[in-house]
Design a protein around this motif. Structure first.
Motif, PDB file in Angstrom:
ATOM      1  N   ALA A   1      34.435  47.552  39.737  1.00 42.44           N
ATOM      2  CA  ALA A   1      35.524  48.357  39.177  1.00 42.44           C
ATOM      3  C   ALA A   1      36.613  47.468  38.601  1.00 42.44           C
ATOM      4  O   ALA A   1      37.206  47.775  37.556  1.00 42.44           O
ATOM      5  CB  ALA A   1      36.100  49.272  40.259  1.00 42.44           C
ATOM      6  N   GLN A   2      36.884  46.362  39.268  1.00 36.56           N
ATOM      7  CA  GLN A   2      37.900  45.438  38.760  1.00 36.56           C
ATOM      8  C   GLN A   2      37.478  44.830  37.423  1.00 36.56           C
ATOM      9  O   GLN A   2      38.289  44.738  36.491  1.00 36.56           O
ATOM     10  CB  GLN A   2      38.135  44.318  39.778  1.00 36.56           C
ATOM     11  N   TYR A   3      36.219  44.445  37.293  1.00 37.01           N
ATOM     12  CA  TYR A   3      35.757  43.865  36.032  1.00 37.01           C
ATOM     13  C   TYR A   3      35.736  44.895  34.915  1.00 37.01           C
ATOM     14  O   TYR A   3      36.155  44.619  33.786  1.00 37.01           O
ATOM     15  CB  TYR A   3      34.361  43.267  36.208  1.00 37.01           C
ATOM     16  N   LEU A   4      35.275  46.102  35.208  1.00 39.27           N
ATOM     17  CA  LEU A   4      35.142  47.127  34.167  1.00 39.27           C
ATOM     18  C   LEU A   4      36.491  47.655  33.699  1.00 39.27           C
ATOM     19  O   LEU A   4      36.602  48.127  32.570  1.00 39.27           O
ATOM     20  CB  LEU A   4      34.285  48.283  34.679  1.00 39.27           C
ATOM     21  N   GLY A   5      37.510  47.595  34.537  1.00 40.39           N
ATOM     22  CA  GLY A   5      38.786  48.189  34.178  1.00 40.39           C
ATOM     23  C   GLY A   5      39.932  47.227  34.014  1.00 40.39           C
ATOM     24  O   GLY A   5      41.071  47.652  33.832  1.00 40.39           O
ATOM     25  N   GLY A   6      39.673  45.909  34.051  1.00 35.33           N
ATOM     26  CA  GLY A   6      40.768  44.959  33.968  1.00 35.33           C
ATOM     27  C   GLY A   6      40.377  43.682  33.263  1.00 35.33           C
ATOM     28  O   GLY A   6      39.218  43.481  32.873  1.00 35.33           O
ATOM     29  N   TYR A   7      41.351  42.813  33.103  1.00 41.36           N
ATOM     30  CA  TYR A   7      41.138  41.542  32.427  1.00 41.36           C
ATOM     31  C   TYR A   7      40.195  40.679  33.273  1.00 41.36           C
ATOM     32  O   TYR A   7      40.396  40.533  34.478  1.00 41.36           O
ATOM     33  CB  TYR A   7      42.480  40.842  32.234  1.00 41.36           C
ATOM     34  N   PRO A   8      39.148  40.081  32.678  1.00 36.04           N
ATOM     35  CA  PRO A   8      38.141  39.357  33.476  1.00 36.04           C
ATOM     36  C   PRO A   8      38.703  38.230  34.322  1.00 36.04           C
ATOM     37  O   PRO A   8      38.129  37.892  35.354  1.00 36.04           O
ATOM     38  CB  PRO A   8      37.173  38.832  32.403  1.00 36.04           C
ATOM     39  N   MET A   9      39.823  37.632  33.913  1.00 39.48           N
ATOM     40  CA  MET A   9      40.374  36.521  34.681  1.00 39.48           C
ATOM     41  C   MET A   9      40.724  36.944  36.105  1.00 39.48           C
ATOM     42  O   MET A   9      40.565  36.175  37.049  1.00 39.48           O
ATOM     43  CB  MET A   9      41.606  35.960  33.984  1.00 39.48           C
ATOM     44  N   PHE A  10      41.176  38.180  36.287  1.00 38.77           N
ATOM     45  CA  PHE A  10      41.559  38.626  37.615  1.00 38.77           C
ATOM     46  C   PHE A  10      40.338  38.931  38.475  1.00 38.77           C
ATOM     47  O   PHE A  10      40.412  38.868  39.705  1.00 38.77           O
ATOM     48  CB  PHE A  10      42.494  39.820  37.507  1.00 38.77           C
ATOM     49  N   CYS A  11      39.235  39.255  37.857  1.00 44.41           N
ATOM     50  CA  CYS A  11      37.992  39.355  38.609  1.00 44.41           C
ATOM     51  C   CYS A  11      37.586  37.974  39.123  1.00 44.41           C
ATOM     52  O   CYS A  11      37.113  37.827  40.252  1.00 44.41           O
ATOM     53  CB  CYS A  11      36.888  39.952  37.732  1.00 44.41           C
TER      54      CYS A  11
ATOM     55  N   LEU B   1      53.475  42.252  34.586  1.00 41.54           N
ATOM     56  CA  LEU B   1      52.213  42.595  33.933  1.00 41.54           C
ATOM     57  C   LEU B   1      52.225  43.983  33.300  1.00 41.54           C
ATOM     58  O   LEU B   1      51.257  44.346  32.627  1.00 41.54           O
ATOM     59  CB  LEU B   1      51.062  42.497  34.939  1.00 41.54           C
ATOM     60  N   VAL B   2      53.291  44.759  33.490  1.00 40.21           N
ATOM     61  CA  VAL B   2      53.373  46.023  32.769  1.00 40.21           C
ATOM     62  C   VAL B   2      53.399  45.775  31.259  1.00 40.21           C
ATOM     63  O   VAL B   2      53.085  46.682  30.479  1.00 40.21           O
ATOM     64  CB  VAL B   2      54.616  46.831  33.192  1.00 40.21           C
ATOM     65  N   GLN B   3      53.766  44.564  30.847  1.00 36.02           N
ATOM     66  CA  GLN B   3      53.774  44.233  29.432  1.00 36.02           C
ATOM     67  C   GLN B   3      52.383  43.878  28.916  1.00 36.02           C
ATOM     68  O   GLN B   3      52.162  43.844  27.710  1.00 36.02           O
ATOM     69  CB  GLN B   3      54.725  43.050  29.168  1.00 36.02           C
ATOM     70  N   VAL B   4      51.456  43.597  29.794  1.00 31.13           N
ATOM     71  CA  VAL B   4      50.063  43.337  29.405  1.00 31.13           C
ATOM     72  C   VAL B   4      49.177  44.184  30.315  1.00 31.13           C
ATOM     73  O   VAL B   4      48.652  43.715  31.322  1.00 31.13           O
ATOM     74  CB  VAL B   4      49.707  41.834  29.512  1.00 31.13           C
ATOM     75  N   PRO B   5      49.023  45.466  30.010  1.00 30.18           N
ATOM     76  CA  PRO B   5      48.459  46.430  30.974  1.00 30.18           C
ATOM     77  C   PRO B   5      47.075  46.075  31.478  1.00 30.18           C
ATOM     78  O   PRO B   5      46.759  46.298  32.643  1.00 30.18           O
ATOM     79  CB  PRO B   5      48.443  47.738  30.179  1.00 30.18           C
ATOM     80  N   HIS B   6      46.227  45.513  30.607  1.00 32.30           N
ATOM     81  CA  HIS B   6      44.877  45.186  31.060  1.00 32.30           C
ATOM     82  C   HIS B   6      44.904  44.166  32.183  1.00 32.30           C
ATOM     83  O   HIS B   6      44.049  44.180  33.072  1.00 32.30           O
ATOM     84  CB  HIS B   6      44.074  44.648  29.866  1.00 32.30           C
ATOM     85  N   HIS B   7      45.877  43.274  32.180  1.00 33.62           N
ATOM     86  CA  HIS B   7      46.022  42.295  33.256  1.00 33.62           C
ATOM     87  C   HIS B   7      46.453  42.987  34.549  1.00 33.62           C
ATOM     88  O   HIS B   7      45.950  42.673  35.629  1.00 33.62           O
ATOM     89  CB  HIS B   7      47.040  41.236  32.847  1.00 33.62           C
ATOM     90  N   LEU B   8      47.403  43.906  34.427  1.00 32.39           N
ATOM     91  CA  LEU B   8      47.844  44.648  35.611  1.00 32.39           C
ATOM     92  C   LEU B   8      46.687  45.413  36.224  1.00 32.39           C
ATOM     93  O   LEU B   8      46.520  45.433  37.455  1.00 32.39           O
ATOM     94  CB  LEU B   8      48.967  45.610  35.215  1.00 32.39           C
ATOM     95  N   TYR B   9      45.870  46.048  35.380  1.00 26.30           N
ATOM     96  CA  TYR B   9      44.768  46.851  35.891  1.00 26.30           C
ATOM     97  C   TYR B   9      43.746  45.997  36.647  1.00 26.30           C
ATOM     98  O   TYR B   9      43.012  46.520  37.494  1.00 26.30           O
ATOM     99  CB  TYR B   9      44.074  47.584  34.740  1.00 26.30           C
ATOM    100  N   GLY B  10      43.666  44.721  36.345  1.00 24.68           N
ATOM    101  CA  GLY B  10      42.783  43.833  37.093  1.00 24.68           C
ATOM    102  C   GLY B  10      43.426  43.296  38.351  1.00 24.68           C
ATOM    103  O   GLY B  10      42.770  43.124  39.382  1.00 24.68           O
ATOM    104  N   ALA B  11      44.737  43.018  38.301  1.00 24.77           N
ATOM    105  CA  ALA B  11      45.408  42.350  39.417  1.00 24.77           C
ATOM    106  C   ALA B  11      45.466  43.206  40.671  1.00 24.77           C
ATOM    107  O   ALA B  11      45.391  42.683  41.789  1.00 24.77           O
ATOM    108  CB  ALA B  11      46.815  41.935  38.995  1.00 24.77           C
TER     109      ALA B  11
END
Length: 801
Positions: A178-188, A137-147
């Motif tokens: 915090a997870q929703y505001l800083g990451g991809y919504p799917m991981f929330c 997920l380092v290649q898609v940072p917003h996903h990492l920030y949620g995971a």
């Protein structure tokens, strides 16, 4: 101490397995979204913020489009503070390192909360964060920030249910927000599955215990309170995002089951089972390297977890949950995915393999439980059972590793070159070394008693080393080379000099033979150019329908055939335009004056004559063609037609309709128009992202048309008096003007954001109140530390006396 060790391991892994192995100039599907979407979004968001403007609106793409409502910008997350004072590339690197470190800390906390010893919790942390599904997920940072928030959400859920204290409820709500505001919504959404799944599992275990029903009811209320708090704190982002989703081409119910699973739907199920669970040399499944394959050592520890009697219920939850999420991640290959797709919110995302990041967490926790089993197996029978279970898992892995995958064999029965891709043979060698290391470690463990705890502490480092050796990043990252995908500077300079308020169209991009893309879709927002296209999932459905009328018939037929064969096509904001397009008047109406193409994006003109679109500039393989028929961005008309919305596009594409002299509305203009010739003028004197000022003059009642997108939240005034904005020509804005000279001002004031801010203030007050309540309750329950020490010393003095 824990955070420092976590950061050290993260930085070493980043420098050696992400930076050192990246191939300069390598642009492939793994880093596509990083370059074409996330990096431009982050750069624009914080550049605007640095200039004193909060970026609610993006005037540079799609004839103006919502920006903040897309929820892909990191603006409201406090963990993204680096973007405020560092260049985007440096901030992206620092933020990624911070989130990876937090992922290790949060997973360690999760293990401790569930009763794992420190080495077992450290094992789970390493197995989760550096697993292929999360590390990729380092290649898609917003996903990492949620995971990385998922372990903390589960840990707090356990504390809420078992201790039922207000502070854990408040922290759970704040974590989900915090997870929703800083990451991809799917991981929330994944965290919601974790919370609800564990709550159901815990409730099933409590049902028959004394007081169990009351505990279940209390726990359910506290989980609901945490969800409410999360919604309140997320409201400034959530409400605008829901507003855009309702109007978007990707609305809440836009996808069907045939629209998902596009990357490995054709692969066989046995192949996928092997390729996604075991470290193998096959390349059939390589979309973002999203595989939950944990490695041989983790598989062995998962087998050892079966012998853990102390945590068998916890292990049962992780085993069931991990299996369920893994089967869903396989997509349409399993019936479970069809059942899942019927649930609310399941049809918002297209790629089921992203579930594998969620699967990685139960696998990591099972590995930690396996370490706990080995550590506590002091008696010979339990130790033998744990060892046999680990060896059995290794035997299964060895048997599968020698399987010749059909996906790696061509029609002639010859191994394809994918087997010999750089790094794959190395991975096979590393796998053999891993197996030898496991056998040696088990031998040492079986015959060591006095130093067994020390031997167990080596497991987190062994797993880290194993996953470290198996990770191989070849794709470049924006953090390392932000200029890899960029428009040639000479082309940017020409457009900036000559474009003015006109718009530019970039031909639909594709990869060239070198893997580079010279005309990225978000060039408008990167370089301050007004563009009529974009790369975006959530954008106005009406705009998609408008530009779809520009698609040539032959291209539309090919797309229809493709959709029928492979599932529903999901547009992402591009415009398919050729000189043969039947409705070029729509292009003129958008004010698109320039069309640029190049070898990486494909030729726009082809063999067509150049009279309609003469070449004006050429540099670095990029051609800039002019559309002399482009209309002004703002103009005055004295004729209007009022039609139902479903008839507007047909009228606009009628050859008898002249958009320069008339406008199509969907409601009466509220002013009497004489239908006379266009006499009057409109000049844009101020054009800012959220404010447009136009000086207009007309000898008779008229309509001022601004060819920017119509969207809720825009307000207009005419000479300082509020005026209604009319939807013009299906997607644009119009304001009625009486005779005379006028100053018309448009301002974007998104009501949904300010309503969300009011709700967030309520949430913050509740969060502070819960913290004060918990502090007060703790103060009443225990004496002050100084008082406690004084009482203890007095008691000791009396005893000595």
């Amino acid at each position: 101490m824990t955070a420092g060790v976590a950061f050290g391991l993260t930085y070493f892994w980043w420098s050696q397995r992400v930076v050192a192995t990246a191939v300069p100039g390598r642009f492939v599907i793994e880093n596509l979204d990083s370059y074409l979407y996330y990096y431009p979004m982050f750069e624009y968001a914080f550049r605007e913020l640095g200039q004193g403007r909060f970026p609610f609106w993006n005037p540079y793409q799609h004839c103006g489009t919502p920006f903040f409502a897309t929820a892909q910008h990191l603006l409201l997350s406090p963990l993204n503070v680096f973007f405020l004072f560092l260049p985007t590339a440096a901030a992206l690197k620092a933020t990624t390192l911070l989130h990876l470190t937090l992922g290790l800390v949060f997973t360690f906390i999760l293990g401790r909360v569930f009763g794992l010893a420190r080495p077992a919790a450290a094992t789970a942390a390493a197995a989760f964060v550096f697993s292929p599904a999360v590390a990729s997920l380092v290649q898609v940072p917003h996903h990492l920030y949620g995971a990385i928030w998922m372990p903390l959400a589960l840990a707090l859920t356990h504390l809420v249910l078992t201790q039922r204290r207000l502070r854990w409820t408040a922290l759970l709500g704040a974590t989900l927000a915090a997870q929703y505001l800083g990451g991809y919504p799917m991981f929330c959404l994944f965290s919601v599955y974790l919370v609800l799944g564990y709550a159901l599992w815990w409730s099933a275990l409590q049902w028959r215990l004394p007081g169990g029903i009351a505990a279940i009811a209390t726990g359910a209320m506290m989980i609901a309170a945490a969800a409410l708090l999360a919604a309140l704190l997320s409201a400034p982002q959530l409400l605008p995002a829901l507003e855009l989703a309702q109007l978007s081409v990707r609305s809440l119910n836009a996808l069907d089951i045939n629209s998902v699973d596009p990357h490995f739907a054709a692969a066989s199920l046995p192949n996928l089972l092997l390729q996604t669970l075991l470290p193998t040399p096959s390349r059939a499944f390589q979309f973002l390297r999203m595989t939950p394959a944990p490695g041989w050592i983790v598989l062995a520890l998962i087998g050892a977890a079966a012998a853990n009697c102390r945590l068998r219920r916890t292990a049962g939850f992780f085993a069931v949950f991990g299996l369920a999420t893994y089967l869903i991640g396989l997509g349409r290959h399993t019936p479970l995915f069809a059942l899942y797709f019927a649930l609310p919110g399941s049809n918002l995302f297209r790629i089921p393999s992203r579930f594998f990041a969620l699967t990685a967490l139960p696998l990591a926790m099972l590995a930690g439980i396996g370490v706990d089993a080995l550590r506590r197996a002091v008696n010979r029978p339990r130790l033998v059972v744990a060892t046999l279970a680990a060896v059995t898992m290794l035997g299964v892995g060895l048997a599968a590793s020698v399987h010749a995958f059909p996906d790696a064999i061509n029609a002639s029965g010859i191994l394809t070159a994918n087997w010999f891709e750089p790094g794959l043979l190395r991975r096979l060698w590393v796998g053999c070394v891993e197996l030898f290391a496991i056998a040696a470690w088990l031998a040492v463990f079986l015959f060591t008693r006095r130093w067994r705890d020390v031997v167990v502490w080596t497991l987190p480092l062994v797993i880290y080393a194993s996953l470290f050796a198996n990770h191989y990043n070849a794709a470049m990252l924006p953090e390392l080379d932000p200029t890899l995908v960029a428009m040639p500077p000479r082309v940017v300079e020409y457009l900036r000099t000559n474009q003015g308020m006109a718009r530019t169209d970039i031909t639909t991009p594709r990869l060239n033979t070198n893997g580079l893309m010279t005309l990225p879709c978000k060039s408008g927002m990167r370089y301050g150019l007004y563009a009529d296209m974009d790369r975006e999932n959530t954008y106005a459905r009406r705009y998609a329908e408008y530009v779809a009328r520009l698609t040539p018939p032959e291209v539309a037929k090919l797309r229809a055939a493709f959709s029928a064969a492979s599932g529903q096509e999901v547009p992402q904001g591009g415009i398919t335009l050729t000189p043969e397009s039947a409705n070029l008047a729509l292009l003129d109406l958008m004010g698109t004056r320039f069309i640029i193409d190049g070898p990486a994006n494909g030729e726009f003109l082809g063999d067509a004559p150049s009279d309609r679109f003469p070449l004006r500039f050429s540099a670095d393989g990029v051609h800039v063609r002019e559309n002399p028929s482009a209309q002004r961005r703002a103009f005055v008309v004295r004729r209007a037609e009022v039609l139902a919305s479903d008839a507007v596009l047909d009228r606009l594409t009628d050859p008898a309709f002249d958009p320069r002299r008339s406008v199509v509305l969907e409601q009466p203009p509220g002013i009497a128009l004489d239908g006379g010739p266009m006499v009057g003028a409109a000049n844009i004197v101020t054009y800012e992202p959220q404010r447009v000022v136009i000086e207009a003059s007309t000898p008779a009642a008229a309509l001022l048309v601004l060819t920017d997108q119509y969207y809720p939240g825009w307000r207009a005034t005419v000479d300082g008096e509020a005026a209604p904005i009319l939807r013009a020509d299906y997607v644009f804005r119009a304001v009625a003007l009486p005779p005379g000279q006028h100053t018309v001002e448009f301002r974007f004031v998104p009501r949904s954001f300010y309503q969300g801010m009011a709700l967030a203030v309520v949430g913050l007050l509740l969060l502070v109140a819960s913290g004060l309540w918990a502090w007060h309750a703790q103060r009443r329950a225990a004496p002050w530390p100084a008082t406690e020490r004084r009482v203890g010393s007095l008691a000791q003095a009396r005893t000595d006396g």
